[in-house]
Design a protein around this motif. Structure first.
Motif, short mmCIF file in Angstrom:
data_model
loop_
_atom_site.label_atom_id
_atom_site.label_comp_id
_atom_site.label_asym_id
_atom_site.label_seq_id
_atom_site.Cartn_x
_atom_site.Cartn_y
_atom_site.Cartn_z
N GLY A 155 0.81 -1.21 0.00
CA GLY A 155 0.00 0.00 0.00
C GLY A 155 0.84 1.26 0.00
O GLY A 155 2.08 1.19 0.02
N GLY A 156 0.16 2.40 -0.09
CA GLY A 156 0.88 3.68 -0.04
C GLY A 156 1.38 4.12 -1.40
O GLY A 156 1.96 5.19 -1.54
N GLY A 170 -2.71 -6.20 3.45
CA GLY A 170 -3.76 -5.23 3.15
C GLY A 170 -3.89 -4.99 1.65
O GLY A 170 -4.98 -5.05 1.07
N ARG A 171 -2.76 -4.73 0.99
CA ARG A 171 -2.81 -4.46 -0.45
C ARG A 171 -3.21 -5.71 -1.23
O ARG A 171 -3.92 -5.63 -2.23
CB ARG A 171 -1.45 -3.91 -0.92
N LEU A 172 -2.77 -6.86 -0.76
CA LEU A 172 -3.13 -8.10 -1.45
C LEU A 172 -4.64 -8.28 -1.41
O LEU A 172 -5.26 -8.67 -2.40
CB LEU A 172 -2.43 -9.30 -0.80
N LEU A 173 -5.24 -7.96 -0.28
CA LEU A 173 -6.68 -8.09 -0.15
C LEU A 173 -7.39 -7.11 -1.10
O LEU A 173 -8.39 -7.45 -1.72
CB LEU A 173 -7.08 -7.84 1.31
N ASP A 174 -6.86 -5.91 -1.20
CA ASP A 174 -7.43 -4.95 -2.15
C ASP A 174 -7.37 -5.51 -3.58
O ASP A 174 -8.34 -5.42 -4.33
CB ASP A 174 -6.66 -3.62 -2.11
N ASP A 203 1.21 -8.78 15.17
CA ASP A 203 1.38 -7.56 15.97
C ASP A 203 0.75 -6.35 15.29
O ASP A 203 0.23 -5.45 15.93
CB ASP A 203 2.88 -7.24 16.16
N LEU A 204 0.83 -6.32 13.97
CA LEU A 204 0.32 -5.16 13.24
C LEU A 204 -1.16 -5.29 12.90
O LEU A 204 -1.71 -4.48 12.17
CB LEU A 204 1.14 -4.95 11.96
N GLY A 205 -1.80 -6.33 13.41
CA GLY A 205 -3.26 -6.44 13.27
C GLY A 205 -3.71 -7.01 11.94
O GLY A 205 -4.82 -6.73 11.49
N PHE A 206 -2.90 -7.84 11.31
CA PHE A 206 -3.26 -8.38 10.00
C PHE A 206 -3.98 -9.73 10.08
O PHE A 206 -4.18 -10.39 9.07
CB PHE A 206 -2.01 -8.57 9.12
N GLY A 212 -2.05 0.61 7.15
CA GLY A 212 -2.68 -0.52 7.79
C GLY A 212 -4.06 -0.25 8.36
O GLY A 212 -4.65 -1.09 9.01
N ALA A 213 -4.60 0.97 8.10
CA ALA A 213 -5.86 1.31 8.74
C ALA A 213 -7.00 0.42 8.27
O ALA A 213 -7.83 0.00 9.07
CB ALA A 213 -6.19 2.78 8.45
N LYS A 214 -7.00 0.09 6.97
CA LYS A 214 -8.08 -0.75 6.47
C LYS A 214 -8.00 -2.13 7.10
O LYS A 214 -9.00 -2.74 7.43
CB LYS A 214 -7.99 -0.87 4.95
N SER A 215 -6.78 -2.60 7.26
CA SER A 215 -6.61 -3.92 7.88
C SER A 215 -7.12 -3.91 9.30
O SER A 215 -7.74 -4.86 9.77
CB SER A 215 -5.14 -4.31 7.88
N LEU A 216 -6.86 -2.80 10.00
CA LEU A 216 -7.36 -2.69 11.36
C LEU A 216 -8.87 -2.72 11.37
O LEU A 216 -9.49 -3.33 12.23
CB LEU A 216 -6.88 -1.38 11.99
N ALA A 217 -9.44 -2.03 10.39
CA ALA A 217 -10.89 -2.00 10.33
C ALA A 217 -11.44 -3.40 10.12
O ALA A 217 -12.37 -3.82 10.79
CB ALA A 217 -11.33 -1.10 9.16
N ARG A 218 -10.80 -4.12 9.19
CA ARG A 218 -11.26 -5.48 8.94
C ARG A 218 -11.10 -6.30 10.20
O ARG A 218 -11.92 -7.11 10.55
CB ARG A 218 -10.47 -6.10 7.79
N SER A 219 -9.99 -6.04 10.87
CA SER A 219 -9.70 -6.80 12.07
C SER A 219 -10.74 -6.54 13.15
O SER A 219 -11.06 -7.39 13.97
CB SER A 219 -8.29 -6.47 12.52
#
Ligand code: AMP
Length: 489
Positions: free
Chosen positions: A109-110, A132-136, A161-164, A464-471
């Protein structure tokens, strides 16, 4: 032992020769034959042990000898937690497989997604990606897992740790069950062992050094001081020891910027890597540091993994990390590939609990050195006996039989946990059992995991915000501020 004896083919051996790799490292000795034989792998190997080549070399060989790709398809997928590591692993695949007719790409991402979609259009042999990007890409139907034969999870502990975790669950559900899976992790927490037991089949387990221990070639020590004295102390140390290239870790982005300013005011060349920097800026900073155009690189933990800087002699922990495992990764930047390195931590009274955690994790009390003129007014309490007691308690816990823990994590986030109970688990010796508190399986010390189990998460954008949201299962999009509640780094 030679690379030939491990079964690697001539073209790869020639490349390794040109790179100056004379003999395989311990993790390579164990992993390469197992991967070539098609076995799953659970490997405890830190950065600096040669773990990337341990999975990249046999993968390249297998890809070359077996099958071809198709539009949108990916044959080997390497999942990594950070953009920096993605870039580094991708570069390793390129340097090991540069003279082979295989297509590799990287996605994180980014940066705009279009270029990544277009690379996928014709199909790839290897894709290195962040979850996250792979999921996108998957959501946009830009990628197919139909031909996927191998999945590599690199630095899996960091991914949790990063919430993935939730992203991983979704991605794993979309992948073929018949595949080879290689899991690499610097540390084996309970959450990692649960993840592994849900996705690995009869894995070969590798432990090149006791997990949660720091690289032996790194001399570690600390200087007790006051918080306000740290900038002056760092300047003093730079001058006194005539350090060359130094990687300096600071807790916050603001702290990084403030320190850079001080260092530059005193005539040092310094650059920053943290979450507010765009990916091209981070890569440029790293490159300038590697090329020795700047002497000092100041980073938050986002950069703690995935930086491969040859012969870096010095790491400074200006602040201690809030997650003890990050200490291991931070100091893993030095003392690599058998070289000697030094890691010094500037520790103030506020940080004594963090220090105890770190000493408990690495099973060692850090040697203290007072620096004249910088002694702490606010005394940093001795940690010796408690740190040692903590280490002993952890060791005992690690040796005790594992107990099942109830899953209290995000909704739908534990498919793997269920399977874990039926498929049995890997045989690696636990080393930090009993450490994580909530049992949410998402790196329970990390903010992401805590936020997820607390309920609704407010997504504020950024890494990683989207991943956190999914999490979290539920997400409310908001404006700009970069940090998602719970601390996306
Ligand atoms: P890694 O643990 O994969 O991050 O690798 C750490 C460093 O060791 C990298 O700079 C690699 O290029 C280097 N390396 C990996 N394998 C070998 C080897 N067999 N001989 C010498 N250097 C190696």
């Amino acid at each position: 032992m030679t690379f030939q004896a491990l079964g690697l083919i001539d073209p790869l051996q020639r490349t390794l020769e040109s790179l100056g790799y004379r003999q395989p490292t311990p993790v390579q000795k164990q992993a390469i034959p197992a991967v070539l034989a098609g076995r799953d792998l659970m490997a405890a190997a830190q950065t600096g042990t040669g773990k990337t080549a341990a999975f990249a070399l046999p993968q390249l060989q297998k890809l070359l000898l077996e099958g071809v790709t198709a539009p949108k398809a990916v044959r080997t997928l390497v999942l990594v937690p950070t953009r920096e590591l993605a870039e580094q692993v991708y570069q390793s695949f390129r340097s090991y497989g540069g003279n082979l007719p295989l297509k590799c790409a990287v996605a994180y991402g980014g940066v705009p997604i279009e270029g990544q979609i277009s690379k996928l259009r014709k199909g790839l042999d290897v894709l290195v990606a962040t979850p996250g990007r792979l999921l996108d890409l998957h959501d946009q139907a830009a990628i197919s897992f139909e031909l996927l034969t191998t999945l590599v999870l690199d630095e899996a502990d960091r991914m949790l740790d990063l919430g993935f975790e939730r992203d991983l669950d979704i991605l794993l559900a979309a992948m073929p069950k018949q595949r080879q899976t290689l899991l690499f992790s610097a540390t084996f927490s309970d959450a990692i062992r649960q993840l592994a037991s849900g996705m690995l089949r009869d894995p070969v387990t590798i432990q090149v050094s006791a997990s949660n221990t720091t690289t032996k070639t790194v001399r570690q020590w600390l200087i007790p001081t006051d918080k306000r004295s740290k900038p002056e102390l760092l300047l003093h140390l730079l001058k006194k020891h005539r350090w060359g290239q130094v990687l300096i870790f600071v807790k916050t982005r603001k702290g990084v910027e403030a320190l850079i300013k001080t260092l530059q005011e005193h005539g040092y060349t310094a650059d920053a890597i943290h979450g507010d920097k765009t990916q091209p800026m981070r890569l440029r900073a790293l490159d300038r540091f590697k090329q020795r155009e700047v002497q000092l690189l100041v980073a938050t933990d986002v950069a703690a993994r995935g930086l491969d800087i040859e012969a870096l002699p010095q790491v400074v922990n200006f602040d201690l990390p809030t997650v003890a495992e990050d200490y291991v990764h931070r100091i893993g930047r030095t003392g690599r590939a058998g070289m000697e390195g030094e890691a010094v931590s500037l520790v103030c009274a506020d940080e004594v609990e963090l220090l105890k955690d770190i000493e408990g994790l690495i099973g060692q009390v850090l040697h203290r050195v007072e620096e004249a003129g910088f002694e702490a007014d606010h005394r940093v309490p001795e940690t010796g006996s408690k740190g040692a007691a903590l280490a002993a308690a952890k060791k005992a816990a690690a040796e005790a039989p594992r107990k099942k823990r109830p899953f209290t994590g995000p909704p739908g986030g534990r498919a793997a946990a269920k399977q874990a109970q039926t498929t049995g688990t890997a045989t690696a010796k636990p080393s930090s059992a009993g450490k994580s508190g909530t049992g949410n399986g998402a790196g329970s010390k990390a903010g992401a995991g805590r936020a997820a189990s607390a309920g609704t998460i407010i997504v504020t954008g950024g890494r990683g915000a989207k991943s956190l949201a999914r999490s979290a299962g539920k997400a409310q999009a908001q404006g700009n501020p970069r940090r998602a509640k719970g601390g996306a780094r």
